[in-house]
Design an enzyme around this catalytic site. Structure first.
Site, PDB file in Angstrom:
ATOM      1  N   GLY A  32       4.864  -1.064   2.265  1.00  0.00           N
ATOM      2  CA  GLY A  32       3.983  -0.147   2.653  1.00  0.00           C
ATOM      3  C   GLY A  32       4.815   1.055   2.520  1.00  0.00           C
ATOM      4  N   HIS A  90       0.838  -1.167   0.729  1.00  0.00           N
ATOM      5  CA  HIS A  90      -0.207  -0.081  -0.194  1.00  0.00           C
ATOM      6  C   HIS A  90       0.717   0.998   0.402  1.00  0.00           C
ATOM      7  CE1 HIS A  90       0.839   1.098   4.248  1.00  0.00           C
ATOM      8  NE2 HIS A  90       0.769  -0.172   4.887  1.00  0.00           N
ATOM      9  N   ASP A  91       0.275   2.508  -0.930  1.00  0.00           N
ATOM     10  CA  ASP A  91       0.927   3.997  -0.443  1.00  0.00           C
ATOM     11  C   ASP A  91       2.200   3.560  -1.452  1.00  0.00           C
ATOM     12  OD1 ASP A  91      -1.163   5.103   0.838  1.00  0.00           O
ATOM     13  OD2 ASP A  91      -0.563   3.681   2.713  1.00  0.00           O
TER      14      ASP A  91
END
Length: 262
Positions: free
Chosen positions: A143, A125-126
């Site tokens: 992440g 994520h991100d």
């Protein structure tokens, strides 16, 4: 909305609200959820699952058993409408997993253009992945990792969360990155350490022989002369008035928070 020229296997599920562009091909046993947009000419082979607020650009190739836009592996996630955005002309190998962002991060995981991801690549994520990046078999980004243009990550290499891989650096197979890797550095090991200048990337991406020499000298000053990073940054700021490509170093150091590999 499904474009009339799209070719979709009869046993795949396309939920109402998904947008399927012109000349898209979707193989059997795929599940494309609402809020997904797939751009013109993209190919999705069999057993692919694409969900969340995911936007995929033009002419991508997505191999079998991929999971894109999945709920991220962050215990703070509470179902917010975060996103995954993939650019154009990417090649995504089998069983790849790309996760949507979090509200604690940027809210979006971003993949650029012309990247090559081999089988079983994971992008957390991100993350922000630039252009013309190559990730080997089983490569993993935790992440919030940032991967700049022209980076090469070897097979089974892993990158700790919040790390930065600078432009045209290379991380060798099986390595574990826990700090930031500067541009044009070849790194290896667990934990990852600098080995030498990434000469292959210099020859491929830097045309000016004098600029190649400057980049080699910057490496020497950081790793063999043990000069403080701030002194090296001052030299970069001076040189980039003539060689604009050196801005990639300043951009790297301006973002670096975890420290630079030594």
């Amino acid at each position: 909305m499904i474009h009339s020229s799209a070719v979709i296997a009869g046993n795949s599920i396309i939920e109402k609200g998904a947008i399927i562009g012109a000349h898209v091909r979707i193989g059997p046993f795929c599940h494309i959820q609402r809020n997904v947009e797939i751009g013109e000419g993209t190919i999705v082979l069999s057993h692919g699952v694409i969900n969340g607020h995911t936007r995929i650009g033009r002419d991508n190739f997505i191999d079998r058993f991929c999971s894109l836009g999945e709920i991220n592996q962050d215990l703070k996630y509470r179902g917010e409408p975060t996103r995954l955005e993939i650019g154009h002309r990417n090649q995504i190998g089998q069983k790849a997993t790309f996760h949507r962002g979090t509200v604690q991060g940027a809210g979006v995981t971003t993949i650029g253009n012309d990247n090559i991801f081999l089988n079983q690549v994971h992008i957390g994520h991100d993350c922000v992945v630039g252009n013309a990046v190559e990730m080997g078999l089983g490569g993993v980004l935790a992440g919030h990792v940032e991967v700049d243009d022209h980076v090469c990550l070897g097979k089974l290499a892993a990158v700790h969360q919040f790390c930065i891989l600078g432009q045209a650096c290379e991380v060798m197979a099986g390595s574990c990155v826990v700090q930031d890797v500067p541009p044009f550095v070849l790194a290896e090991g667990n934990r990852c350490r600098p080995i030498e200048v990434n000469e292959a990337a210099l020859l491929r991406w830097v045309e000016d022989p004098h600029l190649r020499l400057i980049i080699r000298q910057l490496y020497q000053r950081m790793y063999h002369c043990a000069e403080p990073i701030e002194v090296v940054r001052e030299e970069i700021a001076y040189q980039q008035t003539e060689y604009s490509m050196l801005v990639c170093f300043e951009h790297f150091f301006a973002r670096s928070k975890r420290g630079v590999i030594r």
